[in-house]
Design an enzyme around this catalytic site. Structure first.
Site, PDB file in Angstrom:
ATOM      1  N   HIS A 416       0.825  -1.208   0.000  1.00 17.23           N
ATOM      2  CA  HIS A 416       0.000   0.000   0.000  1.00 17.23           C
ATOM      3  C   HIS A 416       0.864   1.266   0.000  1.00 17.23           C
ATOM      4  CE1 HIS A 416      -2.361   3.161   2.039  1.00 17.23           C
ATOM      5  NE2 HIS A 416      -3.327   2.702   1.272  1.00 17.23           N
ATOM      6  N   CYS A 792     -10.419  17.496 -13.896  1.00 19.99           N
ATOM      7  CA  CYS A 792      -9.525  17.854 -12.787  1.00 19.99           C
ATOM      8  C   CYS A 792      -9.471  16.774 -11.719  1.00 19.99           C
ATOM      9  CB  CYS A 792      -9.931  19.196 -12.183  1.00 19.99           C
ATOM     10  SG  CYS A 792     -11.585  19.170 -11.479  1.00 19.99           S
TER      11      CYS A 792
HETATM   12  C1  PEP Z   1     -13.238  15.140  -7.870  1.00 16.63           C
HETATM   13  O1  PEP Z   1     -14.221  14.811  -7.233  1.00 16.63           O
HETATM   14  O2  PEP Z   1     -12.873  14.566  -8.913  1.00 16.63           O
HETATM   15  C2  PEP Z   1     -12.391  16.259  -7.427  1.00 16.63           C
HETATM   16  C3  PEP Z   1     -11.401  16.688  -8.182  1.00 16.63           C
HETATM   17  O3  PEP Z   1     -12.639  16.813  -6.221  1.00 16.63           O
HETATM   18  P1  PEP Z   1     -12.282  16.146  -4.823  1.00 16.63           P
HETATM   19  O4  PEP Z   1     -11.284  15.082  -5.077  1.00 16.63           O
HETATM   20  O5  PEP Z   1     -11.785  17.259  -3.985  1.00 16.63           O
HETATM   21  O6  PEP Z   1     -13.611  15.618  -4.356  1.00 16.63           O
END
Ligand code: PEP
Ligand code: MG
Length: 837
Positions: A416, A792
């Site tokens: 891990h 993202c």
């Molecule tokens: C997502 O949900 O893909 C994201 C980028 O936000 P977080 O990881 O902060 O939930």
């Protein structure tokens, strides 16, 4: 026979045979060679021998041969080479007269031992006690062979060669060899070719010996003649030759081939240069010198670090040997990870406590902590820490995020800590079992008896696996000139943008250093976990009325403004996409009684009040509860404060340079009306700030698409916003109905049983989640053609996801700063593949 125009190909005869043919075409002094095809070797493994007379014919009446493996890709390995086939008692007598008894005995002995181990499958240990060299040693080895096999050593070259070929062919067909090469990416039915070559003796009268030469340093890729030469030796013995081995080029450290045999050295250097230019690759040359004559036995691609690979590719392109585009295609984007991390200065004398497995590259120093919670506390205090655990589990993830490095007692390359560490770019040493981990006393014991307590500083060298006392001097990531040139070439080719996810000024600086084209995701909630802000945050959560909340948030406003000013300044006019507050509020509250008590004291409230409020904020499914835009609508003061901080920072940062155009992103949207409500308030705040300051500014509003509904309803959301950014972490969680924090429990079973081809949190599920991305992109763009699209989530940095996003017409991907160069190169390769096929 390997001649200039024989029909030999890497796909039928293997890479070595093909390379030897190229060397023959260059007119290099390659000993006579015959290449056996994959098909011929397959038949040999099945018991069908080729015509041995015809095979031996090109080698004359008394052949002396070696056989080497030739797999399609040299990385797939193959059975070890066998040298001096054809040695027997008669040949020994002749060679003793020609070369001297010692040299002849050494040649014969080497063959008998190799034959015993590889063909007769005798235990290699049985030769360990043979003390003597020369004729006595040979006699002993022959005796041992005969005793063990109850047969005399075969004398007939034809028989010897047939047996060697059969054993090598069978070794390749065996299960162990097959599994080993499959692990390196070879197909199950990969073939093996064999190369039968006349021996050039590295032993005997005059200047005799063998060695390897390459023109670059394998670590740095810089031009430097490297390799060794060992007089009176064969094969690759020079590399194990210890002090007896000579340097090649004149060297202050000791004797060299250049001094000993200047002509042979000059000739070799010239051959190596020719191979580089004509094979269009840095090659390691295996050579033998026989009575002053140079023979080139083999050429293999120079083994290289990731850093060297980049330097080599750049140098070949700059020398006009390959095109820039080809240089770009030669580097696996993921391999850049190795040169993107800080390393310990090699000049530094380190106080090494122990070694473990080098599981994730890079190095970092910090104070020892033994729990994930302590790591988070340490990070909140701004103190770098090294998380020390017996082994890590998913519960330690937050601690790993907080730590600068991880050290574990147990585990291997796929444990891990290793896997997560590599993913995060976190230096990591695992399996450091020479150290004593006492988690109860919270100490770490070194083998030399020294003890290190919680809070003591150590350094983890995840590149070399060392655990070091104290702080070590670091070299920043190895982004030398070659790297910069290489990445600039990549940028010239790619046609999709690459931004970074960056929450702090430090992240933003890294993003900028790696030439990200802006910040694609700034998760603002991380800014509230710092101790001074946490208390204010808690006070805000406990406030009853809107005015009270507003008053408390007034105290957070200047801090947020400073956060954003810092980001804008670092990014110097590049886009910065700020996501409004996302997590459920309870994440900011203490979970145990001691924490409640502390909070009661800080807020001057009765303990029962605090406990009651904390309980009331609890949710069964907080990740599906009051978070993201839902919080923005029910507790709007938070977003108001954030919007104000963003606009005030925009004005401030625009004073000094290019006007800043911030991007504001609304998380967890699932309905158009949510966007309308937030947009109205954000617009109102903007108007207020404009009036109050008398200054104008622009901004863009967008939605983070991370619920399936938002993806499906993109057509009605798009007209209200200028961009959609896909948060594929939550979108994956919600598409599968699979908790991203709990999936670890059964993910490996699921992948093993083929339910999922890969963990969808690591590799974008292009079929399901991907379809949602496509639907949203199409519907969003149809409603608003200039809609900017991006990804993202964690997937944003992986080459496969970038390919998908590029095909779907996205404008950019955003990934963690350390993955930015990987993404830039992956994007360039995709563009090149499309252009040139
Ligand atoms: C997502 O949900 O893909 C994201 C980028 O936000 P977080 O990881 O902060 O939930
Ligand atoms: Mg999310």
């Amino acid at each position: 026979m390997v001649t200039a125009d024989a029909p030999i190909d890497a796909t039928t005869h293997g890479g070595r045979a093909k390379c030897l043919q190229r060397l023959v075409r260059l007119d290099l002094p390659v000993p006579r060679t015959v290449a056996l095809s994959f098909e011929a070797v397959r038949r040999i493994a099945g018991g069908e021998m080729p015509d041995m007379g015809a095979l031996l014919a090109p080698f004359g009446a008394a052949p002396l041969l070696c056989v080497r493996p030739s797999s399609e890709d040299p990385d797939w390995g193959g059975p070890g080479a066998v040298l001096n086939i054809g040695m027997n008692d008669a040949r020994y007598a002749v060679l003793s007269a020609q070369l001297g008894r010692a040299a002849a005995a050494a040649l014969y002995q080497r063959f008998v031992q190799a034959y015993a181990v590889h063909v007769a499958r005798l235990d290699p240990d049985m030769f360990e006690d043979i003390g003597e060299d020369g004729p006595e040693g040979l006699a002993e080895v022959l005796r041992a062979y005969e005793l063990e096999t109850e047969e005399p050593f075969p004398q007939e070259p034809q028989v010897q060669l047939a047996e060697v070929l059969r054993s090598m062919a069978r070794a390749w067909a065996g299960t162990t060899a097959r599994l080993l090469r499959q692990a390196k990416g070879a197909p199950a039915d990969a073939g093996l070719g064999l190369v039968v070559q006349a021996m050039a003796f590295g032993m005997g009268q005059g200047e005799c010996g063998s060695g390897v030469m390459q023109l670059v340093n394998s670590q740095t890729g810089l031009r430097q003649i490297t390799g060794r030469y060992l007089p009176q030796s064969q094969g690759r013995d020079a590399l194990q030759g210890g002090d007896a081995a000579l340097f090649l080029e004149r060297d202050a450290r000791g004797a060299s081939l250049e001094e000993r045999a200047p002509e042979a050295f000059a000739e070799l250097k010239q051959h190596a240069g020719l191979m580089r230019a004509r094979l269009r690759e840095e090659m390691q040359v295996e050579f033998t010198i026989e009575d002053g004559q140079v023979h080139i036995l083999d050429g293999v691609r120079v083994a290289r670090s990731a850093r060297a690979a980049v330097s080599i590719a750049v140098a070949l392109a700059e020398d006009g040997i390959i095109a820039r585009q080809e240089a770009l295609m030669r580097i696996d984007p993921r391999s850049l990870n190795e040169l993107l991390h800080r390393q310990i200065d090699p000049e530094e004398e380190c106080d090494i406590l122990a070694h473990g497995i080098a599981a994730s590259p890079g190095a970092a120093s910090g104070r020892i902590v033994f729990t994930a919670a302590d790591a988070q506390a340490s990070a909140a205090r701004g103190e770098p820490c090294v998380l020390v655990r017996r082994e890590t589990s998913p519960e330690d993830i937050r601690g790993m995020h907080a730590a600068v490095a991880v050290l574990t007692e147990r585990g291997g390359m796929t444990s891990h800590a290793a896997v997560i560490g590599r993913g995060m770019g976190l230096p990591c040493v695992v399996g450091a079992s020479d150290l004593t981990f006492d988690l109860r006393l919270r100490t770490l014991g070194a083998p030399d008896g020294r003890r290190f307590a919680e809070g003591d500083v150590i350094t983890i060298d995840g590149t070399n696996g060392a655990v070091i006392a104290g702080e070590a001097r670091m070299l920043e990531a190895a982004q030398g000139d070659a790297f910069q040139t290489f990445m600039a070439w990549a940028d010239a080719e790619r046609d999709i943008g690459v931004r970074a996810n960056a929450d702090t000024a430090a992240d933003a600086q890294t993003a900028r250093n790696f030439k990200a084209q802006g910040i694609g995701l700034c998760r603002t909630e991380h800014m509230f976990f710092e101790t001074d802000r946490l208390t204010v945050m808690r006070e805000m959560i406990f406030a009853d009325a809107s005015e009270d909340r507003r008053a408390v948030l007034e105290r957070l406003l200047p801090m947020q403004r400073e956060d954003f000013i810092a980001l804008f300044r670092i990014m110097q006019g590049q886009p910065v996409c700020i996501r409004l507050f996302d997590p459920p509020l309870h994440e900011f509250l203490p979970s145990d009684r001691a924490g409640h008590l502390e909070l009661a004291e800080a807020l001057d409230l009765p303990l029962s009040d605090v406990t009651r409020r904390v309980e009331a904020l609890g949710e069964y499914n907080p990740m599906l509860g009051m978070r993201g835009v839902r919080l923005g609508i029910t507790v709007p003061e938070i977003y108001d404060m954030q919007a104000r901080a963003i606009f005030e920072a925009t004005i401030e940062a625009s004073r000094e340079g290019d006007p800043v155009v911030p991007e504001i992103m609304i998380p967890l949207v699932s309905a158009k009306r949510e966007v309308e409500l937030v947009k109205t308030r954000v617009d109102a705040v903007a108007a207020q700030v404009r009036t109050q300051t008398g200054r104008d500014f622009a901004y863009r509003l967008g939605v983070m698409v991370e619920t399936p509904r938002a993806a499906l309803r993109a057509a009605e959301i798009a007209p209200h916003v200028s961009f959609l950014s896909f948060g594929t972490n939550d979108l994956t969680q919600m598409t599968y109905g699979l908790s991203r924090d709990d999936a670890g429990r059964f993910m490996s079973t699921y992948v093993q049983q083929g339910v999922f081809p890969e963990d969808p949190f690591h590799t974008l599920d292009t079929e399901g989640v991907g379809e949602l991305l496509q639907i949203a992109a199409e519907r969003g763009r149809a409603a608003r053609p200039d809609l900017v699209l991006s990804i993202c989530g964690e997937h944003g940095g992986s080459p496969e996801s970038i390919a998908f996003c590029r095909d779907a017409g996205f404008d950019y991907v955003s990934c963690s700063p350390f993955r930015v160069p990987v993404a830039r190169l992956a994007a360039a390769q995709l563009a090149l593949l499309e252009k040139h096929g």
